[in-house]
Design an enzyme around this catalytic site. Sequence first.
Site, PDB file in Angstrom:
ATOM      1  N   GLY A  95     -13.639 -79.752 -19.410  1.00 22.03           N
ATOM      2  CA  GLY A  95     -12.633 -80.739 -19.781  1.00 22.03           C
ATOM      3  C   GLY A  95     -11.722 -80.224 -20.877  1.00 22.03           C
ATOM      4  N   HIS A  96     -11.255 -78.984 -20.696  1.00 18.89           N
ATOM      5  CA  HIS A  96     -10.360 -78.360 -21.672  1.00 18.89           C
ATOM      6  C   HIS A  96      -9.668 -77.157 -21.032  1.00 18.89           C
ATOM      7  CE1 HIS A  96     -14.224 -76.176 -22.206  1.00 18.89           C
ATOM      8  NE2 HIS A  96     -13.421 -75.129 -22.248  1.00 18.89           N
ATOM      9  N   ALA A  97      -8.738 -76.590 -21.775  1.00 21.33           N
ATOM     10  CA  ALA A  97      -8.085 -75.336 -21.400  1.00 21.33           C
ATOM     11  C   ALA A  97      -8.195 -74.401 -22.597  1.00 21.33           C
ATOM     12  CB  ALA A  97      -6.619 -75.569 -21.043  1.00 21.33           C
ATOM     13  N   ARG A 129      -9.863 -76.863 -16.946  1.00 17.77           N
ATOM     14  CA  ARG A 129     -11.030 -76.734 -16.090  1.00 17.77           C
ATOM     15  C   ARG A 129     -12.008 -77.862 -16.355  1.00 17.77           C
ATOM     16  NH1 ARG A 129     -11.832 -71.904 -19.020  1.00 17.77           N
ATOM     17  NH2 ARG A 129      -9.610 -71.892 -18.716  1.00 17.77           N
TER      18      ARG A 129
END
Length: 135
Positions: free
Chosen positions: A51-53, A98
């Site tokens: 839950g981040h890039a 992602r």
Amino acid sequence: MSAELSKFIDLPVVSDPRGNLCFVESNRHVPFPIERVYYLYDVPSGSIRAGHAHKALHQLLVPVSGSFDVRLHDGRLEQTVTLNRPNRGLHIGPMLWREIENFSSGSVCLVLASTHYEEADYIRDFDEFLTQARA
């Protein structure tokens, strides 16, 4: 899977009647130096990880055991791939959002990362990611 968002990397396997051996070498099988290794396991059913890039980090995700889905977003396109072969990893480059989900029971996600942990490299807000990705 579009080459735009990620790339599968087939890892070498030494087959033997006693069991297979798969190996990974930095800058040889993985297109970056490996500076950090971690893994996800015992992920409860229905949970979503990541839950981040990342602004600069490269990663290779390998399903050492079981399977899981990786949902990727580049600011325009979204794609989901299933990882379920322990000798096939997914290379994820910078500026891709992602999320990892649908973990099978007993699954293990091995992550090889190009840098040590740096909080400043993370983008944890999806709207902020979209703004940066579309700039």
